[in-house]
Design a protein around this motif. Structure first.
Motif, PDB file in Angstrom:
ATOM      1  N   GLU A  37       1.938   6.130  -7.279  1.00 24.07           N
ATOM      2  CA  GLU A  37       0.952   7.203  -7.648  1.00 24.07           C
ATOM      3  C   GLU A  37       1.457   8.649  -7.595  1.00 24.07           C
ATOM      4  OE1 GLU A  37      -3.760   7.034  -7.072  1.00 24.07           O
ATOM      5  OE2 GLU A  37      -2.707   7.097  -5.325  1.00 24.07           O
ATOM      6  N   HIS A  38       1.999   8.773  -6.331  1.00 27.60           N
ATOM      7  CA  HIS A  38       2.719  10.275  -6.383  1.00 27.60           C
ATOM      8  C   HIS A  38       3.670  10.590  -7.433  1.00 27.60           C
ATOM      9  CE1 HIS A  38       5.254  13.813  -4.880  1.00 27.60           C
ATOM     10  NE2 HIS A  38       6.052  12.804  -4.946  1.00 27.60           N
TER      11      HIS A  38
ATOM     12  N   ARG B  22       1.058   3.944  -3.166  1.00 30.07           N
ATOM     13  CA  ARG B  22       0.802   5.594  -2.664  1.00 30.07           C
ATOM     14  C   ARG B  22       1.761   6.532  -3.329  1.00 30.07           C
ATOM     15  NH1 ARG B  22       1.610   5.734   2.846  1.00 30.07           N
ATOM     16  NH2 ARG B  22       3.736   6.165   2.307  1.00 30.07           N
ATOM     17  N   ASP B  23       3.151   5.970  -3.050  1.00 31.53           N
ATOM     18  CA  ASP B  23       4.431   6.823  -3.467  1.00 31.53           C
ATOM     19  C   ASP B  23       4.440   6.604  -5.147  1.00 31.53           C
ATOM     20  OD1 ASP B  23       4.776   7.218  -0.944  1.00 31.53           O
ATOM     21  OD2 ASP B  23       6.313   5.631  -0.773  1.00 31.53           O
TER      22      ASP B  23
ATOM     23  N   ALA C 122       0.744  -1.219   0.043  1.00 32.44           N
ATOM     24  CA  ALA C 122       0.141  -0.076   0.009  1.00 32.44           C
ATOM     25  C   ALA C 122       0.838   1.339   0.004  1.00 32.44           C
ATOM     26  CB  ALA C 122      -0.915  -0.305   1.058  1.00 32.44           C
ATOM     27  N   ASP C 123       1.911   1.308   0.820  1.00 32.88           N
ATOM     28  CA  ASP C 123       2.884   2.377   0.625  1.00 32.88           C
ATOM     29  C   ASP C 123       3.532   2.663  -0.474  1.00 32.88           C
ATOM     30  OD1 ASP C 123       2.343   2.743   3.346  1.00 32.88           O
ATOM     31  OD2 ASP C 123       4.226   1.571   4.060  1.00 32.88           O
TER      32      ASP C 123
END
Length: 279
Positions: free
Chosen positions: A267-268, A264-265, A260-261
């Motif tokens: 995606e950023h 997210r990163d 998940a981390d």
């Protein structure tokens, strides 16, 4: 179809996926369609599809820029452990790793690809007694890849760009190229990426986009951080790639954190790279 220049992509192993549909789902969520894909074996980024993975990947609807090979037994606990266990560095593991390399060449072809990326291992310095045997092994790598009509790109970071440049010049193998990872240069506490880009530019075949900070304690790892928050100057790196005429994709890599981390990163990172390209 050819991948358009500077398309944003991702490294499959960064998403910690275990099957092709899961990879396709993540790509759709990210809004991208390009991936550098792990060859996969029981020890490194394995695929539930097993031997059927190449056919499943080809049918999935995404574009693959190349394949990535990791070797069983590589230990990234510290810079010292990977120096002992990485790539073709240990003479005792070279025969089995050349066999694994042959397997990866076949898988690369099954995927319909022409490019295979890997870490060669810590390249011995010029004049070191172990250098000739190491370069002889890389010559075997080049010869095997030539027979398979595959380009092999060595990932940067474990040696200085000057040493990598000298090594490629000594080998004189046109199918040995560079996978330029600016963050690795910081993680291993080597070069300033933008200062050595031109030195390797003629042979840059692919890139990994991740960010990092140099280690604060000599001999330890640097810190990998999300794109745009570290010391690699990602915006400057993208501009430099445009300046040297690089036409490959920008494949985001993230190697720390939970799934998940990482998502997210990444995606950023996709958003950040789009901003870099727009500016």
């Amino acid at each position: 179809m050819p991948i358009p220049p500077l398309m944003i992509g991702v490294c499959s192993w960064s998403l910690q996926v275990t099957n092709v549909p899961e990879l396709k789902g993540f790509l759709d969520k990210l809004g991208i369609n390009v991936v550098q894909i792990a060859c996969g074996d029981p020890h490194h980024a394995s695929w539930a599809e097993g031997d059927a993975m190449p056919a499943a990947a080809r049918a999935a609807g995404f574009q693959m820029s190349g394949a990535m090979l990791g070797f069983p037994g590589e230990d990234y606990t510290s810079p010292q452990t990977i120096e002992k266990t990485g790539g073709f560095g240990d003479p005792a593991t070279r025969p089995e790793r050349l066999e694994r390399f042959k397997w990866a060449l076949a898988r690369t072809k099954e995927l319909g690809l022409t490019d295979l990326m890997l870490h060669a291992g810590f390249i011995p310095e010029v004049g070191a007694p172990e250098r000739k045997a190491f370069l002889d092994t890389l010559t075997q790598v080049a010869d095997l890849a030539k027979q398979a009509d595959v380009i092999v790109a060595f990932e940067t970071g474990q040696e200085s760009a000057t040493l990598l440049r000298r090594t490629l010049d000594d080998l004189k193998a046109p199918n040995l190229k560079v996978n330029f990872d600016p963050a690795n240069m910081l993680l291993y506490d080597k070069d300033e990426p933008l200062k050595v880009l031109d030195l390797l530019a003629p042979d840059i075949r692919s890139v990994h986009l991740k960010d990092a900070k140099r280690p604060t304690v000599k001999g330890s790892w640097g810190e990998e951080v999300p794109l745009g928050t570290g010391q690699t100057d990602t915006k400057g790196f993208v501009k430099a790639l445009q300046r040297i005429g690089f036409t490959g994709p920008l494949c985001i890599e993230r190697e720390v954190g939970t799934q998940a981390d990482r998502f997210r990163d990444i995606e950023h990172g996709v958003r950040f790279l789009r901003e870099c390209l727009a500016s």
